[in-house]
Design a protein around this motif. Structure first.
Motif, short mmCIF file in Angstrom:
data_model
loop_
_atom_site.label_atom_id
_atom_site.label_comp_id
_atom_site.label_asym_id
_atom_site.label_seq_id
_atom_site.Cartn_x
_atom_site.Cartn_y
_atom_site.Cartn_z
N THR A 1 0.81 -1.14 0.12
CA THR A 1 0.08 0.02 -0.08
C THR A 1 0.72 1.10 0.01
N THR A 2 0.52 2.23 -0.92
CA THR A 2 1.17 3.52 -0.76
C THR A 2 -0.03 4.58 -0.66
N HIS A 3 0.47 6.00 -0.38
CA HIS A 3 -0.36 7.06 -0.54
C HIS A 3 0.41 7.94 -1.59
N LYS A 4 -0.22 8.45 -2.61
CA LYS A 4 0.28 9.32 -3.59
C LYS A 4 -0.61 10.23 -4.24
N VAL A 5 -0.42 11.06 -4.84
CA VAL A 5 -1.13 11.97 -5.68
C VAL A 5 -1.33 11.56 -7.11
N ILE A 6 -2.57 11.28 -7.68
CA ILE A 6 -2.64 10.52 -9.19
C ILE A 6 -3.21 11.77 -9.96
N ASP A 7 -3.15 11.41 -11.31
CA ASP A 7 -3.79 12.43 -12.44
C ASP A 7 -5.41 11.85 -12.51
N LEU A 8 -6.21 12.28 -11.70
CA LEU A 8 -7.44 11.61 -12.04
C LEU A 8 -7.94 12.19 -13.22
N ALA A 9 -7.90 13.29 -13.70
CA ALA A 9 -8.44 14.06 -14.86
C ALA A 9 -7.66 15.21 -15.26
N PRO A 10 -7.57 15.73 -16.03
CA PRO A 10 -6.65 16.92 -16.82
C PRO A 10 -6.92 18.22 -15.90
N GLY A 11 -5.74 18.36 -15.10
CA GLY A 11 -5.85 19.46 -14.19
C GLY A 11 -6.42 19.22 -12.79
N VAL A 12 -6.70 17.80 -12.71
CA VAL A 12 -7.17 17.33 -11.55
C VAL A 12 -6.04 16.36 -10.63
N ALA B 1 9.83 10.01 -7.25
CA ALA B 1 9.10 11.04 -8.35
C ALA B 1 7.52 11.20 -7.90
N ALA B 2 7.15 10.61 -6.69
CA ALA B 2 5.62 10.81 -6.32
C ALA B 2 5.58 11.87 -5.21
N GLN C 1 -0.63 2.21 -7.66
CA GLN C 1 -1.37 2.69 -8.84
C GLN C 1 -2.87 2.54 -8.35
N VAL C 2 -3.67 3.03 -9.31
CA VAL C 2 -5.20 3.08 -9.12
C VAL C 2 -5.74 2.75 -10.55
N PRO C 3 -6.43 1.54 -10.76
CA PRO C 3 -6.63 0.32 -9.68
C PRO C 3 -5.15 -0.22 -9.61
N GLY C 4 -5.14 -1.29 -8.50
CA GLY C 4 -4.33 -1.78 -8.13
C GLY C 4 -3.86 -2.96 -9.21
N PRO C 5 -2.76 -3.59 -9.29
CA PRO C 5 -2.45 -4.62 -10.20
C PRO C 5 -3.49 -5.62 -10.41
#
Length: 474
Positions: A73-84, A122-123, A94-98
């Motif tokens: 498990t990790t916590h990180k900021v993901i690019d959910l949508a352009p600009g989000v 890099a996260a 990663q989301v979803p997980g492998p």
């Protein structure tokens, strides 16, 4: 030979050729060794195992009967949508997980370190470390033993044997479970029947639908000049998502389509994560020849237009690509589609993502005019996934030359109130007939719409020729 003797011979032959019961409980494994807990953490990659896949193209089954997998498990900021930029909690970073692929009767040796106190290379992470756990829907084990929550830095290990074939969800089971799933802690485990599937296919992909409930960070934090978004717990409880997506990103499977060729048979492993809403999965332009509910071939339906999936429900759908073209995957609950639950299967002959992008306007070109520059930013945030500028149609029409085909007044009304226009405007109705999916209401203000139109005028004045026939598009 008498009739009775012939009948006895026939019954004996039938008994010898009879297929063994795939659900014979005497062959199922219900016991496993107790889970072990340690403070020896994993280092290096956040997910390891030859039976894991990390994107939509699922790898073939690893033939080894013992499968060792690590998903941390990790916590990180993901690019959910352009600009989000969304503050997510993940499995395998990663989301979803492998995706885990196995078969009935395999031994799964699983381990997980709670690495929520680490920041991946890099996260960026803003979420505090916390307890996490793993719940495999494919397993038959004691939840109190195997699915216990572990603290940051701890590692849990356990084994299980899948007894049933299916497309199963896995997720974090730590309270509040709803918030952990809504933050990104979920994935798919595909379990094949002991003897494989009864059909042969040319392509296999995984499609995971899920909901995100976002709000701007109350503390106003930003990343690379963009606002941070965090979980909106009020929207989660109200079942009012801001995004409904395939494979963890708004319109991500439009940006990166699945590839196939005309005439090929495609198998999709589909899972609706939820956590709260249903999905009505549909592929425009074809029929599901087979639907195996929950991914079990014994639960077979034939000739289906859609498959209805509740939260944590899965299915395998198989279909033929009838001819050259681009086939739209969509949640036919169109409110969900308008939030990003759209994807493409590209059977048009393209060989790369770049070839199907159809964007001939340089991505580095920016208007000098301030309103047009703002319009460009809005276009890339809200429109680019479905519309190209020069080169061809995507989910919607190519927009090069749109200011020559439409008046500014029409465009203003269309951008601000597409549903109203679809109810009354003949041109809007013709576009719906051609492109199938309705234009979503993006909640644009008058200024937003005017800025987009200024940008449309800007690229139409660049002197780039429209594709042949573009002027005839509805």
């Amino acid at each position: 030979m008498s009739f009775v003797a012939l009948w006895a011979v026939a019954m004996a032959a039938h008994a010898q050729g009879k297929t063994a019961d795939e659900f014979d409980e005497s062959k199922m494994v219900y016991k496993s060794n107790p889970a072990t807990l340690s403070n020896q953490r994993h280092t290096g990659p956040f997910a390891v195992g030859s039976s894991l896949s990390f994107d939509a193209a699922i790898k073939p089954l690893d033939r080894a009967r013992v499968k060792t997998i690590q998903i941390d498990t990790t916590h990180k900021v993901i690019d959910l949508a352009p600009g989000v930029k969304f503050s997510a909690w993940t499995f395998g970073d990663q989301v979803p997980g492998p995706v885990v692929r196995a078969r009935v009767g395999d031994t799964i040796r699983f381990s997980m370190t709670n690495r929520s106190d680490e920041i991946a290379p890099a996260a960026i992470s803003f979420a505090a470390p916390m307890m996490h756990s793993m719940d495999f829907h494919s397993a038959m084990v004691s939840p109190q033993d195997k699915y216990r929550s572990i603290a940051p830095g701890q590692t849990i290990s356990f084994e299980f044997t899948p007894n049933y074939p299916g497309v199963f969800m896995y997720h974090c089971g730590t309270p509040m479970i709803l918030e952990h799933i809504a933050s990104g802690m979920y994935g798919v485990m595909v379990v094949e029947p002991r003897n494989g599937y009864p059909t042969k296919v040319d392509r296999e992909y995984v499609v995971v639908q899920s909901e995100f409930y976002t709000k701007r960070d109350p503390d106003g934090r930003k990343i690379e000049g963009q606002p941070l978004y965090v979980l909106d717990t009020e929207r989660v409880r109200a079942k009012a998502p801001t995004y409904t997506v395939f494979n963890g990103r708004y319109n991500g499977m439009v940006d990166k389509p699945l590839f196939a060729k005309p005439g090929e048979r495609v198998r999709l492993f589909v899972l609706n994560v939820g956590p709260s809403n249903t999905s009505s999965f549909h592929v425009v332009g074809t029929i599901f020849d087979r639907v195996w509910l929950d991914g079990n071939p014994h639960n077979e339906l034939r000739g289906m237009q859609t498959v209805l999936l509740g939260s944590s429900s899965g299915a395998i759908v198989e279909f033929r690509i009838p001819e050259k073209g681009k086939y739209i995957m969509v949640d036919h609950h169109f409110a969900n589609a308008s939030q990003g639950a759209i994807g493409l299967i590209d059977a048009s002959g393209g060989t790369s993502e770049r070839e199907i992008e159809h964007n001939n306007i340089s991505v580095t070109a920016t208007p000098i005019d301030a309103p047009a520059a703002k319009g460009k930013a809005n276009f890339e945030n809200k429109c680019l996934a479905c519309h190209a500028v020069g080169g061809g149609d995507k989910v919607g029409p190519d927009l090069l030359g749109v200011t020559k085909r439409r008046t500014d007044d029409w465009l203003q009304r269309w951008l601000m109130s597409p549903q109203k226009m679809l109810a009354s405007d003949a041109t809007a109705k013709a576009m719906l007939k051609k492109y199938t999916l309705p234009m979503p209401d993006q909640g644009l203000s008058e200024d937003d719409a005017r800025q987009l139109i200024r940008y449309f005028h800007w690229f139409d004045e660049q002197g780039k020729p429209a594709p042949a026939g573009a002027a005839r598009q509805p």
